[in-house]
Design a protein around this motif. Structure first.
Motif, mmCIF file in Angstrom:
data_model
loop_
_atom_site.group_PDB
_atom_site.id
_atom_site.type_symbol
_atom_site.label_atom_id
_atom_site.label_comp_id
_atom_site.label_asym_id
_atom_site.label_seq_id
_atom_site.Cartn_x
_atom_site.Cartn_y
_atom_site.Cartn_z
ATOM 1 N N PHE A 23 -4.146 4.801 -0.367
ATOM 2 C CA PHE A 23 -3.677 4.115 -1.575
ATOM 3 C C PHE A 23 -4.789 3.251 -2.171
ATOM 4 O O PHE A 23 -5.073 3.305 -3.377
ATOM 5 N N ALA A 24 -5.452 2.456 -1.310
ATOM 6 C CA ALA A 24 -6.500 1.549 -1.790
ATOM 7 C C ALA A 24 -7.700 2.322 -2.341
ATOM 8 O O ALA A 24 -8.266 1.951 -3.385
ATOM 9 N N ARG A 27 -6.832 3.661 -5.738
ATOM 10 C CA ARG A 27 -6.836 2.589 -6.723
ATOM 11 C C ARG A 27 -8.259 2.225 -7.147
ATOM 12 O O ARG A 27 -8.514 1.869 -8.306
ATOM 13 N N GLY A 212 -0.786 8.460 0.614
ATOM 14 C CA GLY A 212 -1.205 7.196 0.020
ATOM 15 C C GLY A 212 -1.931 7.391 -1.294
ATOM 16 O O GLY A 212 -1.732 6.630 -2.246
ATOM 17 N N ALA A 216 -0.533 6.120 -5.107
ATOM 18 C CA ALA A 216 -1.284 5.196 -5.963
ATOM 19 C C ALA A 216 -1.198 5.585 -7.432
ATOM 20 O O ALA A 216 -1.353 4.738 -8.319
ATOM 21 N N LYS A 217 -0.942 6.867 -7.709
ATOM 22 C CA LYS A 217 -0.874 7.349 -9.088
ATOM 23 C C LYS A 217 0.553 7.649 -9.530
ATOM 24 O O LYS A 217 0.772 8.164 -10.623
#
Length: 308
Positions: A23-24, A27, A212, A216-217
């Motif tokens: 996820f990070a 991003r 993840g 995030a999107k």
């Protein structure tokens, strides 16, 4: 409290961290959805077949408590069908996505989350129970869902072509070979055991990292009705129905206690893996996996107390 802390530090946070890193990184723009699709393709076509083969090949089918397992399966099928019907006909979700949301309502990430706490509570014997559930889920739930996804997405293809595509799926081949080895009693060659262990262990990290990235999107607001429904079916409906059906066919004991504990685990990543591999919308499925993972921090110790 000790069990809760042990579950948090040894199981939940390390596994959740894989999705959090994906996820990070998404991003930050270090990885994109196309990267996640490639990673997921490896999981779908290489790592998961190896994992399923290993689990089935090493399973002791004769040692399973089949009344408990069949009651567990009946509860799964009931919740699966109800969740699918509510998502498809109540919320108007596309058929194959509704099918995978139904799978997410019952398919548990048991090896990474439930097994550690079960071993603490019931000893190493609990591994046999979890293996039995994983065998059923890998063959009937996982395999059946793949077949239905092929069938519902066949377009102009005839049934024969769908059956051929299903039979040639690496996951189905892995299941068939693993079951064949288990039934035949053959010993797995050392080189093959090394391969399926090494590659199979990559399945969950690869899938969770890709999850993840996709999350995030994701347009999460669009899942505000379906996601709570599926979470409720997974974390409340499945345990309640399982408890009732197992209680009707078996006395309290290791198998019934561990099977009930298993239902309190979070949704596994396999519905997401199938969705991404088949071009089915993933956002709602991904969110169900993440939220149930967090809820399991409370649900697993609670189920352990109820199961005795």
């Amino acid at each position: 409290m000790h069990v809760l802390l042990d579950l948090l530090l040894s199981a939940t946070l390390p596994v959740f961290a894989v999705s959090a890193i994906g996820f990070a990184m998404a991003r930050k723009g270090w990885v994109v959805e196309r990267d996640a699709e490639g990673i997921n393709l490896f999981a779908l076509r290489v790592a998961v077949p190896a994992l399923v083969f290993r689990l089935l090949a090493e399973a002791d089918l004769a040692g399973f408590d089949w009344p408990v397992l069949l009651a567990y399966l009946a509860a799964e099928l009931a919740i699966y069908a109800l969740t699918f019907a509510l998502c498809r006909y109540g919320l108007g979700i596309e058929r194959r996505e509704a099918l995978l949301l139904g799978m997410a309502s019952i398919f548990v990430n048991g090896v990474f989350f439930v097994l550690p706490i079960a071993a603490i509570l019931y000893g190493p014997e609990a591994e046999q129970v979890i293996t039995g559930i994983v065998v059923l889920d890998s063959t009937l739930i996982f395999g059946g869902t793949i077949f239905l996804c092929d069938l519902l997405g066949r377009g102009e293809a005839g049934l024969g072509r769908v059956m051929g595509r299903f039979a040639g799926n690496p996951m189905i081949i892995g299941m068939a070979l693993g079951l064949g080895m288990s039934v035949s009693g053959l010993t797995m060659p050392a080189g093959l055991a090394t391969y399926v262990g090494f590659v199979g262990d990559a399945a969950a990290p690869a899938a969770l990292f890709a999850l993840g990235v996709i999350l995030a999107k994701a347009a999460l607001a669009e899942g505000r009705r379906a996601v709570p429904l599926v979470i409720a079916m997974k974390m409340l409906g499945q345990p309640l129905v399982t408890f009732a059906l197992i209680g009707a066919v078996a006395s309290p004991g290791l198998w019934s206690q561990t099977a009930f504990l298993f239902t309190a685990g979070p949704a596994g990543a396999m519905p997401f893996v199938i969705a991404l591999g088949y071009g089915i919308r993933t956002e709602r499925i991904a969110l169900v996996v993440i939220v149930t993972t967090l809820i399991s921090l409370i649900s697993l110790p609670g189920a352990a107390l109820l199961a005795g």
